[in-house]
Scaffold this active site. Structure first.
Site, PDB file in Angstrom:
ATOM      1  N   HIS A 105       0.837  -1.205   0.000  1.00 17.23           N
ATOM      2  CA  HIS A 105       0.000   0.000   0.000  1.00 17.23           C
ATOM      3  C   HIS A 105       0.869   1.252   0.000  1.00 17.23           C
ATOM      4  O   HIS A 105       1.898   1.312   0.676  1.00 17.23           O
ATOM      5  CB  HIS A 105      -0.885   0.034   1.237  1.00 17.23           C
ATOM      6  N   CYS A 145       0.427   1.895  -5.773  1.00 19.83           N
ATOM      7  CA  CYS A 145      -0.496   2.750  -6.520  1.00 19.83           C
ATOM      8  C   CYS A 145       0.049   4.172  -6.647  1.00 19.83           C
ATOM      9  O   CYS A 145       0.786   4.645  -5.792  1.00 19.83           O
ATOM     10  CB  CYS A 145      -1.863   2.787  -5.834  1.00 19.83           C
TER      11      CYS A 145
END
Length: 260
Positions: free
Chosen positions: A168, A242
């Site tokens: 993440h 991301c």
């Protein structure tokens, strides 16, 4: 005599409208507070929880690795005499990983770990990151715990091929939040029981499609932006996350090669 009161209906309508507006305002404030609490929970509280749990998992792995191997159980026909006590575990430091032979044969590496279980530790000295590595990239079972997830089907640490990880960038411990700050020459250290593998950052790809599977291929090269990647077989590490922050629109990629 009949008395007619004028304006009462108008005042009634105004009072009714005021009550509706007040109720709407109360509802808007309530919804805003709920949304704010959800944002605080997602962005702040999940970070604290995942980060604390990930640190504890690292400590648990390090404690486990420090223990000597458990003694083998006696045979069924053993008389029960434990025999002489086993000596202390040798104090010598773990042997370095075997280099990859010129022939391209992979060095001896640990067997693949159980799915979704933590089995290693990734250290990024430049960023101060120390995070468990778990098998798989399932969001709930791995990534939301604050772990780095090992892409199934990619190489194991130290082996020929591409040891590819996901993590993440925001929320849930956000271990890969600042990997965009990594530069060529920075070290990426992977510890597995009894072994340490040091990779050196070589190249980065600031943005690519989430479907760009070429970045985790055995010889990593972007299929979307083919000018980014490698041409020769080797032992690689790939970090993916991301981008931009707080979105999942694209992927940011960092590549490194095993230090010989």
């Amino acid at each position: 005599m009949r008395v007619v009161v004028q304006g009462g209906g108008r005042r009634g309508r105004r009072a009714g409208l005021a009550r509706v507006l007040w109720a709407g305002a109360e509802l808007a404030v309530t919804v805003g507070v709920v949304v704010l609490l959800l944002v605080v929970h997602q962005v702040w509280w999940t970070n604290r929880q995942a980060l604390a749990a990930a640190r504890e998992e690292v400590r648990a792995l390090e404690r486990e690795w420090a223990l000597p191997p458990a003694p083998s159980p006696p045979d069924a026909g053993d008389s029960g005499d434990p025999g002489p006590a086993a000596g202390p575990a040798p104090s010598e430091s773990p042997s370095p990983p075997s280099p990859i032979p010129e022939s391209g044969a992979a060095p001896r590496t640990p067997a693949p770990p159980a799915r979704e279980s933590a089995y290693g530790v990734l250290r990024i000295p430049r960023l101060g990151v120390v995070v468990p590595v778990a098998q798989g990239v399932d969001k709930r079972a791995v990534l939301d715990k604050g772990y780095a997830g090992h892409y199934p089907g990619t190489a194991q640490p130290g082996a020929q091929g591409n040891f590819a990880l996901a993590g993440h960038r925001n929320t849930h411990g956000e271990p890969f939040r600042y990997i965009n700050r990594l530069r060529a020459g920075d070290e990426l250290i992977v510890d597995v029981r009894g072994q340490r593998y040091t990779y050196v950052v070589g190249r980065t790809l600031a943005q690519t499609s989430e479907r760009d599977t070429g970045v985790i291929a055995p010889v990593p090269r972007s299929t979307v932006r083919p000018e980014f990647g490698y041409d020769e077989p080797g032992a690689y590490i790939t970090l993916t996350t991301c981008t931009p922050e707080y979105t999942s629109t694209y992927r940011l990629v960092v590549w490194g090669t095993l230090k010989r």
